[in-house]
Design an enzyme around this catalytic site. Structure first.
Site, PDB file in Angstrom:
ATOM      1  N   THR A  25       0.070  -3.869  -2.117  1.00  0.00           N
ATOM      2  CA  THR A  25       0.788  -5.065  -1.659  1.00  0.00           C
ATOM      3  C   THR A  25       2.041  -4.588  -0.918  1.00  0.00           C
ATOM      4  O   THR A  25       1.986  -4.274   0.254  1.00  0.00           O
ATOM      5  CB  THR A  25       1.130  -6.006  -2.828  1.00  0.00           C
ATOM      6  OG1 THR A  25       1.738  -5.251  -3.892  1.00  0.00           O
ATOM      7  CG2 THR A  25      -0.124  -6.666  -3.371  1.00  0.00           C
ATOM      8  N   THR A  32       4.187  -3.846 -13.797  1.00  0.00           N
ATOM      9  CA  THR A  32       3.572  -4.757 -12.836  1.00  0.00           C
ATOM     10  C   THR A  32       2.619  -4.068 -11.948  1.00  0.00           C
ATOM     11  O   THR A  32       2.942  -3.832 -10.813  1.00  0.00           O
ATOM     12  CB  THR A  32       4.638  -5.273 -11.962  1.00  0.00           C
ATOM     13  OG1 THR A  32       5.120  -6.233 -12.500  1.00  0.00           O
ATOM     14  CG2 THR A  32       4.588  -5.279 -10.668  1.00  0.00           C
ATOM     15  N   GLU A  68       9.995  -0.800  -4.814  1.00  0.00           N
ATOM     16  CA  GLU A  68      10.393  -1.515  -3.603  1.00  0.00           C
ATOM     17  C   GLU A  68      11.785  -1.089  -3.135  1.00  0.00           C
ATOM     18  O   GLU A  68      12.774  -1.231  -3.863  1.00  0.00           O
ATOM     19  CB  GLU A  68      10.344  -3.022  -3.845  1.00  0.00           C
ATOM     20  CG  GLU A  68       8.913  -3.529  -3.933  1.00  0.00           C
ATOM     21  CD  GLU A  68       8.797  -4.995  -4.296  1.00  0.00           C
ATOM     22  OE1 GLU A  68       7.703  -5.542  -4.111  1.00  0.00           O
ATOM     23  OE2 GLU A  68       9.784  -5.582  -4.768  1.00  0.00           O
TER      24      GLU A  68
END
Length: 414
Positions: free
Chosen positions: A160, A197, A283
């Site tokens: 993602t 996650t 991220e």
């Protein structure tokens, strides 16, 4: 990032297809608007596998989690394939389970297996209805392209906000037979302990009973994925699953003992290295952080302290700024709940540029700010916490917190 191994284990090629009998593929089906991005993936085993899985502890669980759990319960821990999509999490949708079941049925039809033998997973935006039509129109193409050589295509399909694909595989000997165990993972944001996650798929050609797979996976997750934190959020779709088809021909591992420990170590090495990859690709991250807590009275104390340090936003920010602020590290240990004598704690910071003691007996000490900045300028930083109260130790992994983290998550749905 250099992978970490131990004697008796060597790196193997092929990622999730390193083990005999496994093939994989990935393709663009249209869930992602970028035509160059794979958004649908599949893994398949020639033989029925023993399987086990660990799921997110978030009370809000994605529909694929619920369906996979039911499937593995129905088959008593047997599976043969994985179908997974990115871009849409299929979570918090009224028709979510129906869509997840449909994905299993579509995969099963192409592979000529039972729908209950399919593990289904999704990742992406939460709360948006999953369009099943793109999956349905590309499932034949996906299955037709299954190959051991296409493991990278599958690894790309689950990405993602990940910037790199994540694959690791090792080979090892079990009862005189050469076995392989490999995995692929995704995860960059919404990562916090208690099944971070992430989506993680592991395959092996070792013969291991369902019961021993469940035990090994549960134990190893506790010291790998559950010790990973990027931003403090635990996602809704996290899953680690393992499939073992027994094609290596070893005597099946059915109880704890030396063979079980060899297998468990292989699983640890793959999941630990994937955990490090996930942390390094957090991220917006620029640095991989590892907190090693030693000298604890027991493992739980060590892991509690290490996870608290890694989870501290203030520590993450200090590491981004190359600021050797031992006060933030001690603060995180202090509120962790770990029962420690703070007056005996030493803290050292280390990287490829050397190491530097910044705290002794619970107090900050004088050090060279120039040396500290040099050490903390590297892309892998180790925070060494020495409790000096026992022999137990544990490690946790994370990354720094940067300006880009905010930008990525502010723009996520777009």
């Amino acid at each position: 990032m250099k992978l970490q191994l131990e004697s008796g284990y060597s790196l193997a090629e092929g990622g999730v297809c390193a083990a005999s009998g496994f093939s994989a593929n990935g393709c663009h089906c249209g869930l992602d608007p970028n035509p160059d991005k794979n958004d649908l993936g599949m893994i398949y085993s020639e033989k029925l596998c023993h399987a086990a899985a660990v799921y997110t502890e978030n009370k809000v669980k994605g529909a694929p989690i619920l369906v996979t759990k039911k499937n593995l319960e129905t088959t008593n821990g047997k599976a043969r394939a994985v179908i997974v999509n990115s871009k849409n999490a299929n979570t918090c949708n009224a028709d979510g389970e129906e869509k997840a079941q449909k994905m299993c049925a579509l995969a099963a039809q192409e592979l000529h297996i039972a729908p209950e033998e399919v593990i289904v997973a999704s990742t992406g935006v939460i709360g948006q209805t999953l369009a099943i039509e793109p999956v349905q129109s590309h499932i034949a193409q996906l299955a037709a392209g299954l190959s051991p050589q296409n493991h990278e295509e599958a690894a790309k399909a689950i990405m993602t906000t990940d910037t790199v694909k994540k694959e690791v595989a090792v080979s090892f000997e079990l009862n005189g037979k050469i076995c392989r165990l490999g995995g692929m993972a995704k995860g960059s944001g919404m990562i916090h302990p208690n099944m971070a996650t992430t989506l993680n798929f592991v395959t092996t050609d070792a013969a291991v009973s369902v019961e021993m797979l469940r035990k090994a996976l549960s134990d190893v997750v506790k010291v790998t994925y559950n010790c990973l934190s990027v931003d403090g959020d635990t996602s809704t779709n996290d899953m680690v699953c393992i499939m073992a088809n027994g094609m290596a021909g070893n005597e099946e591992v059915t109880e704890e003992g030396s063979a079980y420990e060899v297998f468990k170590k292989a699983l640890y090495l793959v999941l630990m290295n994937l955990t490090r990859m996930l942390a390094a690709d957090g991220e917006g991250a620029t640095k991989l952080l590892e907190c090693v807590c030693t000298g604890a009275p027991d493992f739980q104390t060590a892991v509690t302290a290490a996870k608290s340090v890694i989870g501290s936003v203030l520590v993450k920010c200090a590491m981004f700024g190359a600021d050797a602020n031992c006060g933030r590290i001690l603060c995180a240990i202090g509120y962790s709940g770990a029962q420690v004598d703070v007056n005996r704690i030493d803290v050292e910071l280390a990287s490829a540029k050397g190491s530097l003691l910044v705290c002794q007996n619970g107090n900050g000490i004088a050090f060279s700010e120039e040396k500290a900045a040099e050490i903390l300028s590297q892309d892998e930083i180790q925070i060494r916490v020495m409790l000096n109260q026992g022999d137990a130790q544990a490690a946790a992994w994370g990354c720094d917190m940067t300006y880009d983290y905010i930008k990525i998550n502010a723009d996520y749905r777009s």
